[in-house]
Write a protein that holds these residues in place. Structure first.
Motif, PDB file in Angstrom:
ATOM      1  N   LEU A  32       0.834  -1.210   0.000  1.00 56.87           N
ATOM      2  CA  LEU A  32       0.000   0.000   0.000  1.00 56.87           C
ATOM      3  C   LEU A  32       0.867   1.257   0.000  1.00 56.87           C
ATOM      4  CD1 LEU A  32      -2.780  -1.063   2.533  1.00 56.87           C
ATOM      5  CD2 LEU A  32      -3.047  -0.733   0.060  1.00 56.87           C
ATOM      6  N   ARG A  33       1.956   1.231   0.757  1.00 53.92           N
ATOM      7  CA  ARG A  33       2.862   2.376   0.827  1.00 53.92           C
ATOM      8  C   ARG A  33       3.569   2.588  -0.511  1.00 53.92           C
ATOM      9  NH1 ARG A  33       5.295   0.476   4.969  1.00 53.92           N
ATOM     10  NH2 ARG A  33       7.264   0.071   3.955  1.00 53.92           N
ATOM     11  N   GLN A  34       4.065   1.529  -1.111  1.00 56.14           N
ATOM     12  CA  GLN A  34       4.774   1.642  -2.383  1.00 56.14           C
ATOM     13  C   GLN A  34       3.859   2.114  -3.513  1.00 56.14           C
ATOM     14  OE1 GLN A  34       6.535  -2.280  -2.748  1.00 56.14           O
ATOM     15  NE2 GLN A  34       8.492  -1.536  -1.971  1.00 56.14           N
ATOM     16  N   SER A  35       2.592   1.794  -3.424  1.00 53.47           N
ATOM     17  CA  SER A  35       1.650   2.223  -4.458  1.00 53.47           C
ATOM     18  C   SER A  35       1.283   3.697  -4.304  1.00 53.47           C
ATOM     19  CB  SER A  35       0.385   1.369  -4.420  1.00 53.47           C
ATOM     20  OG  SER A  35      -0.389   1.693  -3.284  1.00 53.47           O
ATOM     21  N   GLY A  36       1.539   4.269  -3.126  1.00 52.36           N
ATOM     22  CA  GLY A  36       1.203   5.665  -2.884  1.00 52.36           C
ATOM     23  C   GLY A  36      -0.141   5.866  -2.227  1.00 52.36           C
ATOM     24  N   LEU A  37      -0.809   4.783  -1.832  1.00 53.17           N
ATOM     25  CA  LEU A  37      -2.117   4.909  -1.193  1.00 53.17           C
ATOM     26  C   LEU A  37      -2.016   5.353   0.263  1.00 53.17           C
ATOM     27  CD1 LEU A  37      -3.707   1.765  -2.776  1.00 53.17           C
ATOM     28  CD2 LEU A  37      -4.610   4.089  -2.985  1.00 53.17           C
ATOM     29  N   ILE A  38      -0.934   4.965   0.937  1.00 46.95           N
ATOM     30  CA  ILE A  38      -0.739   5.357   2.331  1.00 46.95           C
ATOM     31  C   ILE A  38       0.681   5.856   2.527  1.00 46.95           C
ATOM     32  CG2 ILE A  38      -2.455   3.712   3.220  1.00 46.95           C
ATOM     33  CD1 ILE A  38      -0.112   1.960   4.199  1.00 46.95           C
ATOM     34  N   THR A  39       0.888   6.499   3.644  1.00 48.77           N
ATOM     35  CA  THR A  39       2.218   6.919   4.067  1.00 48.77           C
ATOM     36  C   THR A  39       2.403   6.460   5.506  1.00 48.77           C
ATOM     37  OG1 THR A  39       3.722   8.796   4.236  1.00 48.77           O
ATOM     38  CG2 THR A  39       1.465   9.206   4.875  1.00 48.77           C
ATOM     39  N   GLY A  40       3.641   6.244   5.895  1.00 52.27           N
ATOM     40  CA  GLY A  40       3.920   5.807   7.251  1.00 52.27           C
ATOM     41  C   GLY A  40       4.945   6.710   7.911  1.00 52.27           C
ATOM     42  N   GLU A  41       4.783   6.886   9.210  1.00 56.75           N
ATOM     43  CA  GLU A  41       5.719   7.710   9.984  1.00 56.75           C
ATOM     44  C   GLU A  41       6.088   6.972  11.258  1.00 56.75           C
ATOM     45  OE1 GLU A  41       5.619  11.797  12.632  1.00 56.75           O
ATOM     46  OE2 GLU A  41       4.181  11.582  11.006  1.00 56.75           O
ATOM     47  N   ARG A  42       7.379   6.751  11.444  1.00 58.77           N
ATOM     48  CA  ARG A  42       7.842   6.069  12.650  1.00 58.77           C
ATOM     49  C   ARG A  42       7.857   7.049  13.812  1.00 58.77           C
ATOM     50  NH1 ARG A  42       9.723   1.518  14.135  1.00 58.77           N
ATOM     51  NH2 ARG A  42      10.031   0.699  12.041  1.00 58.77           N
ATOM     52  N   ARG A  43       7.269   6.605  14.913  1.00 63.62           N
ATOM     53  CA  ARG A  43       7.294   7.361  16.168  1.00 63.62           C
ATOM     54  C   ARG A  43       7.695   6.392  17.260  1.00 63.62           C
ATOM     55  NH1 ARG A  43       1.384   9.788  15.537  1.00 63.62           N
ATOM     56  NH2 ARG A  43       1.671  10.747  13.493  1.00 63.62           N
ATOM     57  N   GLY A  44       8.945   6.482  17.645  1.00 65.79           N
ATOM     58  CA  GLY A  44       9.458   5.539  18.636  1.00 65.79           C
ATOM     59  C   GLY A  44       9.479   4.135  18.058  1.00 65.79           C
ATOM     60  N   THR A  45       8.800   3.230  18.730  1.00 70.04           N
ATOM     61  CA  THR A  45       8.767   1.828  18.319  1.00 70.04           C
ATOM     62  C   THR A  45       7.761   1.561  17.206  1.00 70.04           C
ATOM     63  OG1 THR A  45       9.264   1.249  20.605  1.00 70.04           O
ATOM     64  CG2 THR A  45       8.474  -0.516  19.212  1.00 70.04           C
ATOM     65  N   TRP A  46       6.729   2.388  17.112  1.00 67.34           N
ATOM     66  CA  TRP A  46       5.602   2.103  16.223  1.00 67.34           C
ATOM     67  C   TRP A  46       5.619   2.952  14.958  1.00 67.34           C
ATOM     68  CZ3 TRP A  46       3.658  -2.242  17.615  1.00 67.34           C
ATOM     69  CH2 TRP A  46       3.597  -2.588  18.971  1.00 67.34           C
ATOM     70  N   VAL A  47       4.963   2.441  13.947  1.00 65.37           N
ATOM     71  CA  VAL A  47       4.762   3.190  12.710  1.00 65.37           C
ATOM     72  C   VAL A  47       3.283   3.538  12.633  1.00 65.37           C
ATOM     73  CG1 VAL A  47       4.893   3.160  10.195  1.00 65.37           C
ATOM     74  CG2 VAL A  47       6.651   2.001  11.543  1.00 65.37           C
TER      75      VAL A  47
END
Length: 120
Positions: free
Chosen positions: A80-95
């Motif tokens: 999903l991220r590679q397709s551009g549908l979502i983005t992810g942000e790391r905050r500490g241990t979790w994304v």
């Protein structure tokens, strides 16, 4: 995997299918987005993220919704991220994941029936 369509190109790429035919390039680019959503797990992940309170979801909130391993969920999120549908942000241990609403809006707009000459 098809190349990711830049958000600016998605915004300007296509009119509704019923108004004019897609070019071969537009069809190839959009098909990658639809293909990423075509898997039931990915479609459900997308829905869970989009409908989550605050418009974002921690991966820790997503894994309990499935009877799948963590690496399998991570794979689907990566697609999903590679397709551009979502983005992810790391905050500490979790994304934390967010849906790109402009991408979903563009996909919706492509499927909206356009004005056609309909016999009376």
């Amino acid at each position: 995997m098809p190349k990711q369509l830049p958000l600016t190109a998605i915004d300007a790429c296509c009119s509704p299918l019923a108004r004019e035919p897609l070019s071969a390039e537009q069809a190839a680019e959009l098909s990658g987005l639809f293909k990423a959503m075509a898997d039931p797990v990915r479609l459900r992940l997308l829905s869970l993220i989009a409908s989550h309170s605050g418009g974002e979801a921690c991966v820790c909130d997503l894994t309990d919704a499935f009877d799948l391993s963590g690496p399998t969920i991570s794979h689907h999120l990566k697609v999903l991220r590679q397709s551009g549908l979502i983005t992810g942000e790391r905050r500490g241990t979790w994304v934390y994941y967010r849906v790109h609403p402009e991408v979903l809006a563009r996909l919706s707009a492509v499927l909206v029936p356009g004005e056609q000459n309909v016999p009376a």
